[in-house]
Design an enzyme around this catalytic site. Structure first.
Site, PDB file in Angstrom:
ATOM      1  N   SER A 254       0.797  -1.231   0.000  1.00 25.76           N
ATOM      2  CA  SER A 254       0.000   0.000   0.000  1.00 25.76           C
ATOM      3  C   SER A 254       0.826   1.276   0.000  1.00 25.76           C
ATOM      4  O   SER A 254       0.252   2.372  -0.069  1.00 25.76           O
ATOM      5  CB  SER A 254      -0.951   0.007   1.205  1.00 25.76           C
ATOM      6  OG  SER A 254      -2.034  -0.867   0.972  1.00 25.76           O
TER       7      SER A 254
ATOM      8  N   LYS B   7      -0.047   3.543  -2.728  1.00 25.88           N
ATOM      9  CA  LYS B   7      -1.130   4.520  -2.625  1.00 25.88           C
ATOM     10  C   LYS B   7      -0.588   5.949  -2.622  1.00 25.88           C
ATOM     11  O   LYS B   7      -1.327   6.893  -2.910  1.00 25.88           O
ATOM     12  CB  LYS B   7      -1.965   4.260  -1.370  1.00 25.88           C
ATOM     13  CG  LYS B   7      -2.859   3.026  -1.447  1.00 25.88           C
ATOM     14  CD  LYS B   7      -3.716   2.904  -0.188  1.00 25.88           C
ATOM     15  CE  LYS B   7      -4.735   1.777  -0.292  1.00 25.88           C
ATOM     16  NZ  LYS B   7      -4.174   0.434  -0.107  1.00 25.88           N
TER      17      LYS B   7
ATOM     18  N   SER C  39      -5.894   3.096   4.824  1.00 27.47           N
ATOM     19  CA  SER C  39      -5.365   2.404   3.651  1.00 27.47           C
ATOM     20  C   SER C  39      -6.477   1.633   2.945  1.00 27.47           C
ATOM     21  O   SER C  39      -6.289   0.505   2.481  1.00 27.47           O
ATOM     22  CB  SER C  39      -4.232   1.447   4.054  1.00 27.47           C
ATOM     23  OG  SER C  39      -3.397   1.147   2.966  1.00 27.47           O
TER      24      SER C  39
END
Length: 432
Positions: free
Chosen positions: A108, A111, A166
């Protein structure tokens, strides 16, 4: 650079927001071939012998790269990550690195690239009613913030879900708003190329494990540095807790009622955890954890007027919160070593930095501010922000974002380096 020169440079930048131009010479850097969609995220247990040299030849070498000398502290011995990097966020100097360009699964932390790409697209006050199709294709076991179909959320709500929890569900909704997942992936790959994050190949915008999805400690640090140029990005990354809209129900009188619930940032250096304290000076950025990637993390912290970026990928020590502990050790080393250690490379500017230099007020990524927030003004500075406390948020860590510097562009014979005076942080801790 010796400490007195560093201090003098900071004083000059603080005194003026003027665009400066000076001559320099810089070695050419070569990129390794772009990763292909079919390449493995973690091709072997050891780094390849030939990696990208973007940012400097030494960054393409396997193993630890650091210039130890008299007065330079020794690197911490208990860092087990497959790849890591310590860099000065303002100057772009890489103070030390380990397998910096090793292409690994990012989880993640990807992101950050999603946010850096999509965040300017929509004003934070914009509202969106979630359709069933918006939530299609989310991977099993994904981290979620709890978005429900047929409920309406502001863009601000959705970004809180991305940064704090997240939430892959929030990523998919924003991707749907951005003309779909495929288009968003395409734009993320294009933006990575613009940033010269050439180790990065995006397959899934949320960082969920996918064949061929790779990045590197070097690239994630570049991406974080670009993202932190954006006011909204900085605020979201620094927010510890906030309120998130729940499901609409009816009260006893039959009227619709929608309560909120609290969400907490999953960045444990920001919020603390059992056996782990908040890191002094931390101001973001993003963590990740998947089966293939292991734990990954990029953090930014300020201490004594110096701002550092640290990225750690996949620690091999199997301890609770190990990625944060190793990041903290590298931060500690970096703050002690900065101004003493000779850098081993640099964070390169985006391809569009030449245009940014030609047009004072454009950001280094070629974007003139961001939608729904105070961007960069024509004088190369931005409006100060009181804090990162969220609208409707209950608590968090605020970041004083007063900007006193400008954009320093170094040009010589077509070779250029952006050295930004960052709008980064004197930290203001907010307590309940």
């Amino acid at each position: 650079m010796p400490a007195p020169k560093k201090t003098a440079r900071r004083s000059l930048l603080l005194a003026s927001a003027t665009l400066l131009t000076v001559s320099l010479t810089a070695p050419a850097a070569l990129a390794a071939p772009r990763p292909s969609p079919s390449s493995s995220a973690s091709p072997s247990a050891t780094p390849p012998a030939n990696m990208s040299t973007v940012g400097g030849e030494r960054l393409g070498r396997p193993g630890t790269q650091v210039n130890l000398a008299d007065g330079v502290p020794v690197l911490p011995k208990d860092v087990s990550a497959r790849s890591w990097i310590v860099a000065d966020a303002e100057s772009g100097e890489v103070l030390a690195a380990h397998n910096a360009h090793w292409r690994l699964a990012p989880a993640s932390t990807l992101k950050m690239l999603f946010a850096d790409t999509v965040l300017p697209r929509f004003p934070k006050t914009m509202k969106h009613k979630v359709a069933v199709s918006d939530l299609a294709g989310i991977g099993a076991g994904s981290s979620m913030v709890g978005i429900k179909e047929n409920e309406t959320y502001t863009v601000h709500d959705l970004w809180l879900g991305v940064f704090l929890r997240s939430g892959n569900d929030a990523v998919h909704v924003l991707s749907a708003m951005n003309r779909g997942v495929d288009n968003t992936v395409k734009e993320m790959n294009e933006h990575a190329e613009e940033l010269q994050a050439l180790d990065t190949h995006v397959v899934s915008p949320d960082g969920y494990d996918a064949p061929g999805q790779v990045s590197s400690a070097y690239d994630l640090t570049l991406i974080a540095r670009s993202g932190m140029q954006k006011k909204d990005f900085r605020e979201y990354a620094a927010t510890a807790t906030a309120k998130f809209p729940g499901t609409t129900t009816k009260n006893k009188k039959g009227k619709p009622v929608r309560k909120s619930f609290e969400i907490q940032n999953t960045n444990r250096l920001l919020t603390g955890d059992y056996g782990l304290s908040q890191y002094r000076g931390i101001a973001g950025v993003k963590n990740g954890n998947t089966t293939n990637a292991g734990a990954t993390f990029t953090g930014v912290a300020e201490r004594g007027g110096r701002v550092l970026l640290v990225t750690v990928m996949n620690p091999q020590n199997d301890e609770h919160n190990e990625v944060y502990k190793e990041t903290a050790r590298l931060f500690d080393w970096g703050f002690k070593a900065a101004g003493k250690v000779e850098p081993v490379g640099e964070l390169v500017p985006p391809k569009g930095a030449a245009q940014a230099g030609a047009e004072p007020g454009a950001t280094a990524s070629g974007e003139a501010g961001e939608a729904g927030g105070a961007g960069t003004s024509g004088g190369g500075s931005a409006k100060p922000v009181a804090s990162a406390r969220t609208e409707g948020g209950s608590s968090g860590i605020g970041v004083a974002l007063a900007i006193t510097g400008g954009l320093l562009v170094l040009l010589a014979g077509g070779v250029f380096l952006v050295n930004r005076r960052w709008p980064l942080p004197d930290l203001v801790r907010r307590r309940r």
